[in-house]
Scaffold this motif. Structure first.
Motif: not given
Length: 140
Positions: A25, A29, A39, A41-42, A79, A87-90
């Motif tokens: 991931l 990025n 966007k 992701r982490d 996601d 998966v989350q978006y920063r």
């Protein structure tokens, strides 16, 4: 016997697997730093590891399905990682005209930190295996 060995190595094996997925991931990025609208992701590593360990603890709570595609939200969903980790978006730290949320300083730091922790995990597994080998060989 094999089950006990699996249990002995499960934590570090699960942690390494998650670290590897996180590294992908973070690399994505960095590769998309100039892509308009991308966007960053982490994953929340601690929550993901706790979830993965809870799932591997046993079959309790596992639902029976009649088809492999039932209740499988991870398939093809960007996601959710293959192991079910969301998966989350920063958030955007510095405004970008093109809508890209990748901050190269943050990404490089996270990438290096994750790589070091991955190497530490490898070292721990090697130590566990050496300890097992010493026990098997009788400490010779």
């Amino acid at each position: 016997m094999i089950g006990k060995l699996d249990d002995y190595l499960r934590f570090n094996e699960t942690a390494l697997s998650l670290r590897s997925q996180r590294q992908q991931l973070l690399a994505s990025n960095i590769a998309n730093a100039d892509t308009p609208g991308y966007k960053a992701r982490d994953i929340d590593f601690t929550a993901a590891l706790q979830g993965a360990m809870a799932k591997s603890a046993g079959p309790a709570g596992t639902l029976k399905t009649t088809s492999p595609s039932h209740l499988n939200g991870a398939t093809g969903n960007p996601d959710i990682l293959p192991n079910g980790t969301p998966v989350q978006y920063r958030g955007q730290v510095q405004g970008a005209v093109d809508g890209n949320t990748v901050d190269m300083d943050v990404e490089r730091n996270q990438f290096a930190d994750n790589a070091l922790r991955y190497e530490a995990g490898i070292t721990l597994i090697n130590s566990q295996i050496r300890g097992l080998m010493a026990a098997i060989q009788g400490g010779q």
